[in-house]
Write a protein that holds these residues in place. Structure first.
Motif, PDB file in Angstrom:
ATOM      1  N   LYS A  88      45.572  41.759  42.904  1.00 51.15           N
ATOM      2  CA  LYS A  88      45.394  43.120  42.399  1.00 51.15           C
ATOM      3  C   LYS A  88      46.030  43.281  41.022  1.00 51.15           C
ATOM      4  O   LYS A  88      45.791  44.273  40.347  1.00 51.15           O
ATOM      5  CB  LYS A  88      46.005  44.128  43.371  1.00 51.15           C
ATOM      6  CG  LYS A  88      45.312  44.190  44.720  1.00 51.15           C
ATOM      7  CD  LYS A  88      45.935  45.247  45.613  1.00 51.15           C
ATOM      8  CE  LYS A  88      45.214  45.327  46.960  1.00 51.15           C
ATOM      9  NZ  LYS A  88      45.796  46.355  47.835  1.00 51.15           N
ATOM     10  N   LYS A  91      43.406  40.773  38.572  1.00 56.21           N
ATOM     11  CA  LYS A  91      41.983  40.905  38.890  1.00 56.21           C
ATOM     12  C   LYS A  91      41.266  39.554  38.919  1.00 56.21           C
ATOM     13  O   LYS A  91      40.082  39.465  38.619  1.00 56.21           O
ATOM     14  CB  LYS A  91      41.288  41.838  37.882  1.00 56.21           C
ATOM     15  CG  LYS A  91      41.941  43.205  37.759  1.00 56.21           C
ATOM     16  CD  LYS A  91      42.002  43.923  39.084  1.00 56.21           C
ATOM     17  CE  LYS A  91      42.648  45.295  38.937  1.00 56.21           C
ATOM     18  NZ  LYS A  91      42.802  45.992  40.235  1.00 56.21           N
ATOM     19  N   GLN A  92      41.999  38.516  39.288  1.00 52.22           N
ATOM     20  CA  GLN A  92      41.391  37.202  39.454  1.00 52.22           C
ATOM     21  C   GLN A  92      41.492  36.779  40.917  1.00 52.22           C
ATOM     22  O   GLN A  92      42.331  37.284  41.670  1.00 52.22           O
ATOM     23  CB  GLN A  92      42.082  36.166  38.574  1.00 52.22           C
ATOM     24  CG  GLN A  92      41.890  36.376  37.091  1.00 52.22           C
ATOM     25  CD  GLN A  92      42.288  35.136  36.312  1.00 52.22           C
ATOM     26  OE1 GLN A  92      41.483  34.262  36.024  1.00 52.22           O
ATOM     27  NE2 GLN A  92      43.564  35.069  35.959  1.00 52.22           N
ATOM     28  N   ARG A 126      37.107  37.936  39.050  1.00 52.96           N
ATOM     29  CA  ARG A 126      36.335  38.510  40.151  1.00 52.96           C
ATOM     30  C   ARG A 126      34.855  38.634  39.799  1.00 52.96           C
ATOM     31  O   ARG A 126      33.987  38.480  40.662  1.00 52.96           O
ATOM     32  CB  ARG A 126      36.884  39.903  40.501  1.00 52.96           C
ATOM     33  CG  ARG A 126      38.257  39.887  41.137  1.00 52.96           C
ATOM     34  CD  ARG A 126      38.765  41.307  41.355  1.00 52.96           C
ATOM     35  NE  ARG A 126      37.865  42.059  42.224  1.00 52.96           N
ATOM     36  CZ  ARG A 126      37.951  42.103  43.563  1.00 52.96           C
ATOM     37  NH1 ARG A 126      38.925  41.436  44.170  1.00 52.96           N
ATOM     38  NH2 ARG A 126      37.108  42.801  44.283  1.00 52.96           N
TER      39      ARG A 126
END
Length: 334
Positions: A88, A91-92, A126
């Motif tokens: 979180k 964002k990967q 993501r």
């Protein structure tokens, strides 16, 4: 590699164990009150009993599922398995391989004493994954096995071509949207069935009809086959008058049930039968033959709730707590 399982894991509700995972090359679980899990016999019941002892105030309904998480972490997860961690923070999605057995470290990062060593292999944005893969890895459980889109994660590790699929080309988008909608419908129906058995559901229908612009009221309790009266005028004397029967059980309403309501209608009145369940084919055939009869099953009732939810009062919103979200719609769909 393809024979190894691939697991998804979260770093706490807010991602607070992100640094622990990535800087110390490990994955970890909470439940620190359970103590050293290696002391327990390798069966789920032992873990369930330890969880109940550690958290006596936990909700009874989810104990088996929740206590099964540390069991899987210790006994089902194996060295050589892959693990995917959606961060979180950056964002990967970080993908690694399990390289160590379970160890208990109560003096380490507070709240995460149950650990396994990981060798991180790939760190992928993501946006490089399909919507279906992202949905699966967003599981509500802190540890879960990835099955539906496991090959997509394995392909990243194996260095196979993983060119970004555009939204228009992503065939998983429609499936994700439908699954989210179906899950929400199931939630609403389950809440209604559990919270509003019998007469309370009739009161809920009164409120729904009022939000739809009708005047509605409950009938006397001894009125057979008619639970609610609805009308458009303030006095309730101008046609059309709608007589409503409400069935709170999730079963199938028969043509006999529907006929009982229809027998209560005069020539100028309309009948509305609402059930949390479904209607038999014979009931639907009966409806088709009567212009002043409408049958609403559980799915249709949920659609009406969605349409008029914003007009609900605080009591009924609290009964069915929903939050407005946006889900992707496949281009070209209705």
């Amino acid at each position: 590699m393809s024979e190894n399982a691939i697991w998804g894991i979260h770093a706490g509700r807010t991602g607070d164990a992100d640094v622990l995972f990535l800087k110390q090359n490990c994955i970890a679980l909470g439940w620190d009150a359970m103590g050293d899990l290696s002391e327990l016999s390798p069966d789920r019941e032992a873990f369930r009993q330890r969880y109940v002892q550690a958290y006596p105030n936990a909700k009874k309904g989810g104990i088996a599922t929740v206590s099964g998480v540390p069991f899987r972490f210790l006994h089902e997860m194996k060295q050589g398995d892959l693990v995917a961690y959606p961060s979180k923070q950056d964002k990967q999605i970080h993908i690694g391989r399990i390289v160590g057995e379970y160890r208990y470290e109560p003096s380490g990062e507070k709240g995460y004493p149950h650990r396994r060593k990981v060798k991180w292999l790939k760190h992928v944005p993501r946006l490089d994954f399909t919507q279906g893969a992202l949905y699966e890895i967003g599981s509500a459980l802190s540890l879960f096995q990835i099955k539906n889109y496991a090959d997509e994660f394995r392909a990243v590790v194996e260095g196979k071509d993983t060119a970004v699929v555009t939204v228009d080309q992503d065939e998983t988008v429609s499936g994700v949207s439908e699954e989210i909608e179906d899950t929400t419908r199931d939630f609403v129906l389950k809440r209604l069935a559990q919270q509003l058995k019998g007469l309370p559901l009739e009161g809920f229908v009164v409120h729904l009809l009022q939000c739809m612009g009708y005047h509605a009221r409950l009938t006397p309790k001894n009125e057979p086959s008619v639970d609610v009266i609805a009308h458009k005028d303030d006095l309730g004397i101008e046609p059309p008058i709608i007589k409503v029967q409400v069935k709170s059980s999730p079963g199938t309403a028969t043509d006999k049930d529907v006929s009982a309501l229809y027998g209560k209608l005069s020539l100028s009145e309309y009948g509305l039968f609402i059930t949390l369940g479904t209607f038999s084919p014979q009931s639907r055939n009966f409806e088709q033959s009567k212009a002043n009869l409408r049958l609403i099953d559980g799915d249709e009732l949920v659609e009406l709730i969605f349409q008029h939810y914003e007009k609900f009062d605080s009591q009924h919103k609290g009964m069915i707590p929903l939050k407005r979200v946006y889900v992707p719609q496949v281009l070209g769909s209705d």
